[in-house]
Design a protein around this motif. Structure first.
Motif, PDB file in Angstrom:
ATOM      1  N   VAL A  84       0.850  -1.191   0.000  1.00 11.15           N
ATOM      2  CA  VAL A  84       0.000   0.000   0.000  1.00 11.15           C
ATOM      3  C   VAL A  84       0.888   1.244   0.000  1.00 11.15           C
ATOM      4  O   VAL A  84       1.909   1.293   0.686  1.00 11.15           O
ATOM      5  N   LEU A  85       0.485   2.245  -0.785  1.00 12.93           N
ATOM      6  CA  LEU A  85       1.294   3.452  -0.924  1.00 12.93           C
ATOM      7  C   LEU A  85       0.570   4.668  -0.359  1.00 12.93           C
ATOM      8  O   LEU A  85      -0.527   5.020  -0.798  1.00 12.93           O
ATOM      9  N   GLY A  86       1.174   5.302   0.651  1.00 13.46           N
ATOM     10  CA  GLY A  86       0.718   6.595   1.135  1.00 13.46           C
ATOM     11  C   GLY A  86      -0.546   6.564   1.969  1.00 13.46           C
ATOM     12  O   GLY A  86      -1.228   5.542   2.103  1.00 13.46           O
ATOM     13  N   ASP A  87      -0.859   7.732   2.518  1.00 12.32           N
ATOM     14  CA  ASP A  87      -2.039   7.862   3.370  1.00 12.32           C
ATOM     15  C   ASP A  87      -3.323   7.585   2.591  1.00 12.32           C
ATOM     16  O   ASP A  87      -4.278   7.016   3.143  1.00 12.32           O
ATOM     17  N   SER A  88      -3.375   7.984   1.335  1.00 15.96           N
ATOM     18  CA  SER A  88      -4.582   7.748   0.542  1.00 15.96           C
ATOM     19  C   SER A  88      -4.795   6.258   0.313  1.00 15.96           C
ATOM     20  O   SER A  88      -5.934   5.769   0.315  1.00 15.96           O
ATOM     21  N   GLY A  89      -3.693   5.519   0.141  1.00 12.31           N
ATOM     22  CA  GLY A  89      -3.800   4.075  -0.015  1.00 12.31           C
ATOM     23  C   GLY A  89      -4.310   3.412   1.251  1.00 12.31           C
ATOM     24  O   GLY A  89      -5.126   2.484   1.201  1.00 12.31           O
ATOM     25  N   VAL A  90      -3.830   3.887   2.396  1.00 12.04           N
ATOM     26  CA  VAL A  90      -4.294   3.351   3.674  1.00 12.04           C
ATOM     27  C   VAL A  90      -5.783   3.635   3.866  1.00 12.04           C
ATOM     28  O   VAL A  90      -6.549   2.768   4.302  1.00 12.04           O
ATOM     29  N   LEU A  91      -6.212   4.840   3.520  1.00 12.60           N
ATOM     30  CA  LEU A  91      -7.624   5.191   3.629  1.00 12.60           C
ATOM     31  C   LEU A  91      -8.477   4.288   2.744  1.00 12.60           C
ATOM     32  O   LEU A  91      -9.533   3.799   3.167  1.00 12.60           O
ATOM     33  N   SER A  92      -8.028   4.052   1.520  1.00 12.26           N
ATOM     34  CA  SER A  92      -8.752   3.153   0.613  1.00 12.26           C
ATOM     35  C   SER A  92      -8.818   1.747   1.190  1.00 12.26           C
ATOM     36  O   SER A  92      -9.844   1.056   1.092  1.00 12.26           O
ATOM     37  N   LEU A  93      -7.723   1.319   1.805  1.00 16.48           N
ATOM     38  CA  LEU A  93      -7.677  -0.022   2.384  1.00 16.48           C
ATOM     39  C   LEU A  93      -8.669  -0.153   3.542  1.00 16.48           C
ATOM     40  O   LEU A  93      -9.329  -1.185   3.690  1.00 16.48           O
ATOM     41  N   CYS A  94      -8.773   0.883   4.357  1.00 17.24           N
ATOM     42  CA  CYS A  94      -9.741   0.866   5.452  1.00 17.24           C
ATOM     43  C   CYS A  94     -11.169   0.726   4.925  1.00 17.24           C
ATOM     44  O   CYS A  94     -11.990  -0.023   5.487  1.00 17.24           O
ATOM     45  N   LYS A  95     -11.459   1.419   3.857  1.00 13.99           N
ATOM     46  CA  LYS A  95     -12.799   1.339   3.264  1.00 13.99           C
ATOM     47  C   LYS A  95     -13.065  -0.052   2.709  1.00 13.99           C
ATOM     48  O   LYS A  95     -14.172  -0.596   2.857  1.00 13.99           O
ATOM     49  N   LEU A  96     -12.052  -0.660   2.081  1.00 11.81           N
ATOM     50  CA  LEU A  96     -12.212  -2.014   1.538  1.00 11.81           C
ATOM     51  C   LEU A  96     -12.395  -3.034   2.659  1.00 11.81           C
ATOM     52  O   LEU A  96     -13.208  -3.955   2.538  1.00 11.81           O
ATOM     53  N   ALA A  97     -11.638  -2.884   3.747  1.00 10.82           N
ATOM     54  CA  ALA A  97     -11.779  -3.797   4.880  1.00 10.82           C
ATOM     55  C   ALA A  97     -13.195  -3.759   5.433  1.00 10.82           C
ATOM     56  O   ALA A  97     -13.793  -4.801   5.746  1.00 10.82           O
ATOM     57  N   LYS A  98     -13.751  -2.556   5.548  1.00  7.54           N
ATOM     58  CA  LYS A  98     -15.112  -2.402   6.054  1.00  7.54           C
ATOM     59  C   LYS A  98     -16.141  -2.917   5.056  1.00  7.54           C
ATOM     60  O   LYS A  98     -17.106  -3.602   5.427  1.00  7.54           O
ATOM     61  N   GLN A  99     -15.924  -2.615   3.784  1.00 11.91           N
ATOM     62  CA  GLN A  99     -16.873  -3.040   2.752  1.00 11.91           C
ATOM     63  C   GLN A  99     -16.980  -4.558   2.670  1.00 11.91           C
ATOM     64  O   GLN A  99     -18.080  -5.122   2.580  1.00 11.91           O
ATOM     65  N   TYR A 100     -15.815  -5.226   2.698  1.00 13.64           N
ATOM     66  CA  TYR A 100     -15.798  -6.679   2.536  1.00 13.64           C
ATOM     67  C   TYR A 100     -15.716  -7.423   3.864  1.00 13.64           C
ATOM     68  O   TYR A 100     -15.674  -8.648   3.882  1.00 13.64           O
ATOM     69  N   LYS A 101     -15.671  -6.664   4.967  1.00 13.97           N
ATOM     70  CA  LYS A 101     -15.636  -7.245   6.307  1.00 13.97           C
ATOM     71  C   LYS A 101     -14.461  -8.215   6.463  1.00 13.97           C
ATOM     72  O   LYS A 101     -14.619  -9.360   6.908  1.00 13.97           O
ATOM     73  N   LYS A 102     -13.254  -7.711   6.115  1.00 15.92           N
ATOM     74  CA  LYS A 102     -12.044  -8.525   6.180  1.00 15.92           C
ATOM     75  C   LYS A 102     -10.999  -7.892   7.100  1.00 15.92           C
ATOM     76  O   LYS A 102     -10.805  -6.672   7.095  1.00 15.92           O
ATOM     77  N   LEU A 103     -10.322  -8.737   7.859  1.00 10.69           N
ATOM     78  CA  LEU A 103      -9.113  -8.330   8.549  1.00 10.69           C
ATOM     79  C   LEU A 103      -7.992  -8.258   7.520  1.00 10.69           C
ATOM     80  O   LEU A 103      -7.777  -9.228   6.777  1.00 10.69           O
ATOM     81  N   ILE A 104      -7.289  -7.128   7.438  1.00  7.95           N
ATOM     82  CA  ILE A 104      -6.235  -6.945   6.447  1.00  7.95           C
ATOM     83  C   ILE A 104      -4.912  -6.689   7.159  1.00  7.95           C
ATOM     84  O   ILE A 104      -4.779  -5.754   7.949  1.00  7.95           O
ATOM     85  N   ILE A 105      -3.921  -7.539   6.863  1.00  2.68           N
ATOM     86  CA  ILE A 105      -2.591  -7.457   7.467  1.00  2.68           C
ATOM     87  C   ILE A 105      -1.592  -7.211   6.340  1.00  2.68           C
ATOM     88  O   ILE A 105      -1.503  -7.997   5.387  1.00  2.68           O
ATOM     89  N   THR A 106      -0.848  -6.115   6.431  1.00  2.00           N
ATOM     90  CA  THR A 106       0.079  -5.770   5.358  1.00  2.00           C
ATOM     91  C   THR A 106       1.100  -4.764   5.901  1.00  2.00           C
ATOM     92  O   THR A 106       1.309  -4.646   7.106  1.00  2.00           O
ATOM     93  N   GLY A 107       1.747  -4.040   5.008  1.00  4.67           N
ATOM     94  CA  GLY A 107       2.609  -2.927   5.358  1.00  4.67           C
ATOM     95  C   GLY A 107       2.443  -1.850   4.310  1.00  4.67           C
ATOM     96  O   GLY A 107       2.022  -2.129   3.182  1.00  4.67           O
ATOM     97  N   TYR A 108       2.734  -0.604   4.690  1.00  4.79           N
ATOM     98  CA  TYR A 108       2.566   0.470   3.716  1.00  4.79           C
ATOM     99  C   TYR A 108       3.791   1.366   3.683  1.00  4.79           C
ATOM    100  O   TYR A 108       4.579   1.424   4.623  1.00  4.79           O
TER     101      TYR A 108
END
Length: 219
Positions: A37-61
């Protein structure tokens, strides 16, 4: 818990993840590499995807200063672990342990695998033990010797903490552009026995943590 372990190429967006999230009924959580994941905008998008798909997401940015940071987002889209990468000449940074649905998760970011054997102690909390350790890796190994060293270190960590450990790298890219990249993905159980060790096989896998079995995504 069913965990998707992915080995995407480096990409500016989250296309690979979004494509795999379309098979959301197959798993409960995802593990993606360091720096996917790249940058704060990428992290924000990832948070939205985690909520949308109801998934725990483990990664690094990769942050705005081009520094790698740890990241875990719960299925509600909330960040539950975030920190800088630990310098090699220092102790493992905290937090490196978090709890999700009564599962205690340890976290090692790429080369922190070499700090984890003497780094996760005392981070669990009173009366807790680590159930599983996640290990997002940036790029593939730069030699067969490094590959063997990291698997050996992961095995020692699994035995010490009596915890399963799972790691994955990107499918592409080499350390400091050295020209050699051996994509790595692995899962070692709490007894030190490998569930799988993948070398130059970049298919995504779904690990059934209770049964300690895995499937290839899409097969």
């Amino acid at each position: 818990m069913r965990l998707l372990v992915a080995q995407p190429n480096h990409e500016a967006g989250l296309e690979h993840l979004i494509e795999e999230l379309k098979q959301y009924e197959s798993y409960d959580a995802v593990l993606y590499p360091e720096g996917y994941v790249l940058g704060d905008s990428g992290v924000l998008s990832l948070c939205k995807l985690a909520k949308q798909y109801k998934k725990l997401i483990i990664t690094g940015y990769r942050d705005r200063n081009n520094k790698d940071r740890a990241l875990i987002i719960n299925s509600c889209g909330d960040i539950i672990l975030e920190r800088a990468k630990s310098p090699m000449n220092e102790s493992l940074y905290s937090p490196s342990v978090t709890m999700v649905d009564n599962i205690t998760i340890g976290y090692l970011l790429c080369v922190e695998i070499l700090q984890g054997f003497a780094g996760l102690e005392g981070m669990e909390g009173p009366g807790e033990t680590i159930d599983i350790i996640m290990h997002p890796i940036g790029v593939g190994m730069f030699s067969d010797e490094q590959f063997a060293e990291w698997i050996e270190e992961a095995t020692k960590i699994a035995l010490k903490y009596n915890a399963m450990i799972i790691g994955t790298s990107h499918a592409d890219g080499s350390y400091r552009n050295c020209g050699v990249s051996i994509p790595i993905s692995y899962c070692i159980d709490s007894t030190g026995e490998p569930i799988y060790i993948s070398k130059n096989d970049t298919r995504s896998r779904i690990i059934h943590l209770k049964t300690r079995q895995f499937d290839i995504l899409g097969q």
